[in-house]
Design a protein around this motif. Structure first.
Motif, PDB file in Angstrom:
ATOM      1  N   ILE A 187       0.834  -1.199   0.000  1.00 36.85           N
ATOM      2  CA  ILE A 187       0.000   0.000   0.000  1.00 36.85           C
ATOM      3  C   ILE A 187       0.871   1.252   0.000  1.00 36.85           C
ATOM      4  O   ILE A 187       0.564   2.251  -0.671  1.00 36.85           O
ATOM      5  CB  ILE A 187      -0.945  -0.030   1.215  1.00 36.85           C
ATOM      6  N   ALA A 188       1.963   1.232   0.735  1.00 34.82           N
ATOM      7  CA  ALA A 188       2.892   2.363   0.704  1.00 34.82           C
ATOM      8  C   ALA A 188       3.524   2.518  -0.667  1.00 34.82           C
ATOM      9  O   ALA A 188       3.755   3.644  -1.135  1.00 34.82           O
ATOM     10  CB  ALA A 188       3.967   2.188   1.775  1.00 34.82           C
ATOM     11  N   ASP A 189       3.798   1.412  -1.342  1.00 41.14           N
ATOM     12  CA  ASP A 189       4.352   1.470  -2.690  1.00 41.14           C
ATOM     13  C   ASP A 189       3.352   2.041  -3.677  1.00 41.14           C
ATOM     14  O   ASP A 189       3.738   2.677  -4.663  1.00 41.14           O
ATOM     15  CB  ASP A 189       4.794   0.076  -3.115  1.00 41.14           C
ATOM     16  N   ALA A 190       2.052   1.833  -3.431  1.00 33.07           N
ATOM     17  CA  ALA A 190       1.020   2.372  -4.315  1.00 33.07           C
ATOM     18  C   ALA A 190       0.769   3.852  -4.093  1.00 33.07           C
ATOM     19  O   ALA A 190       0.029   4.473  -4.874  1.00 33.07           O
ATOM     20  CB  ALA A 190      -0.281   1.591  -4.123  1.00 33.07           C
ATOM     21  N   GLY A 191       1.329   4.434  -3.046  1.00 30.28           N
ATOM     22  CA  GLY A 191       1.155   5.853  -2.787  1.00 30.28           C
ATOM     23  C   GLY A 191      -0.162   6.206  -2.130  1.00 30.28           C
ATOM     24  O   GLY A 191      -0.618   7.353  -2.243  1.00 30.28           O
ATOM     25  N   VAL A 192      -0.784   5.263  -1.442  1.00 30.20           N
ATOM     26  CA  VAL A 192      -2.045   5.522  -0.744  1.00 30.20           C
ATOM     27  C   VAL A 192      -1.743   6.203   0.583  1.00 30.20           C
ATOM     28  O   VAL A 192      -0.858   5.768   1.330  1.00 30.20           O
ATOM     29  CB  VAL A 192      -2.826   4.209  -0.530  1.00 30.20           C
ATOM     30  N   ASP A 193      -2.480   7.253   0.881  1.00 27.71           N
ATOM     31  CA  ASP A 193      -2.255   8.008   2.114  1.00 27.71           C
ATOM     32  C   ASP A 193      -2.650   7.174   3.323  1.00 27.71           C
ATOM     33  O   ASP A 193      -3.775   6.662   3.413  1.00 27.71           O
ATOM     34  CB  ASP A 193      -3.061   9.302   2.097  1.00 27.71           C
ATOM     35  N   CYS A 194      -1.725   7.051   4.271  1.00 23.66           N
ATOM     36  CA  CYS A 194      -1.956   6.301   5.500  1.00 23.66           C
ATOM     37  C   CYS A 194      -1.458   7.121   6.689  1.00 23.66           C
ATOM     38  O   CYS A 194      -0.545   7.943   6.551  1.00 23.66           O
ATOM     39  CB  CYS A 194      -1.245   4.944   5.476  1.00 23.66           C
TER      40      CYS A 194
END
Length: 292
Positions: A187-194
């Motif tokens: 998910i971090a690789d996809a650039g999704v804000d967390c």
């Protein structure tokens, strides 16, 4: 001329694998070499599937630290697709619609898996969705969905013995912990804000022969399943000090002094060690501009 519509086999001879049929010979008698407060080494790599929005590969070492015939590590790969717009026929959602899917590959375990998901895989998918939903900032992606797919390429060989003995729940917690870590990196690789990177951790209450009372150990994969009295798996965000998922199971949790708290604290310690690996891999791929 070769037939292009078929997958031709190798030109040379191949030797099929031979498995031991005696279940007692499958269990290893090697003692645990790691201290009770340490976890196994793991390898994490992002961007293994360029076609997807984000991806990651996770590999855990063998339970005894070396490759043996009766034990193997765990390998997982995760792909993330999205965020993308939901179909026009779908109902309106002001938040991001998260969909998780956990599946064992047919060759992942000693006993061949089916192509359809069973109850354990559906249970792992539900736990993974609960763990990731607490970290994703879904209000920034209205009318969008995110698909997270985790495939278990190889499971620990000892886990098949646990399923035969009826102790499969203990080992599902280790699989869930790996799914949480590899999905968080993807998910971090996809650039999704967390709000934070989620890390999984497992601890267990184990009865040892040379100990007068049960002790709490981290990453309990190299113990006899019959000696595990209780286990706990969490999804933890260290920077916010929050739990997004908690799964605890055992018969002796209500005896003794605060065993539930000890198990949760042990799982948090394991998740912090795994979080350092995830954050290190994420930070390694981030380009920091130079100050002029």
């Amino acid at each position: 001329m070769a037939d292009r519509r078929r997958i031709n086999g190798p030109s040379g001879l191949t030797i099929p694998p031979v498995y031991l049929e005696d279940e007692s010979a499958l269990s290893s008698n090697q003692p645990r070499t790691r201290p009770a407060t340490t976890t196994r080494n793991l390898f994490l790599k992002k961007g293994v599937a360029p076609v997807s929005s984000g991806s990651a590969y996770l590999e855990l070492e063998t339970p005894f630290g070396s490759t043996t015939r009766t034990a193997s590590g765990m390998k997982l790969v995760c792909t993330v697709h999205g965020p993308r717009a939901v179909p026009k026929s779908a109902a309106f959602s002001p938040h991001l619609v998260l969909s998780t899917h956990v599946k064992y590959a047919p060759f992942a375990t000693r006993q061949r898996r089916g192509y359809l998901r069973d109850f354990s895989e559906r249970d792992l998918s539900a736990h993974l969705e609960s763990a990731l939903r607490g970290a994703i900032m879904g209000e920034r992606w209205p009318k969008s969905n995110l698909d997270v797919t985790v495939t278990v390429l190889e499971g620990d060989f000892e886990r098949e013995i646990s399923h035969i003995q009826g102790h499969g729940d203990w080992d599902m917690m280790n699989v869930l912990s790996g799914c949480i870590m590899v999905a968080s990196a993807a998910i971090a690789d996809a650039g999704v804000d967390c709000v934070d990177l989620v890390a999984g951790g497992v601890s267990a209450l184990v009865a040892k022969r040379n100990e007068p009372s049960p002790i709490v150990v981290l990453d309990p994969v190299d113990f006899d399943p019959e000696s595990v009295l209780a286990a706990c798996c969490i999804a933890y965000m260290p920077n916010r000090e929050e739990l997004s998922n908690l799964w605890i199971k055992g018969e002796d949790l209500y005896t003794g002094e605060l065993l539930q708290t000890k198990l949760v604290l042990g799982a948090i310690q394991a998740s912090k060690a795994n979080h350092r690996v995830i954050s290190g891999e994420v930070a390694r791929s981030v380009m920091i501009p130079k100050l002029i």
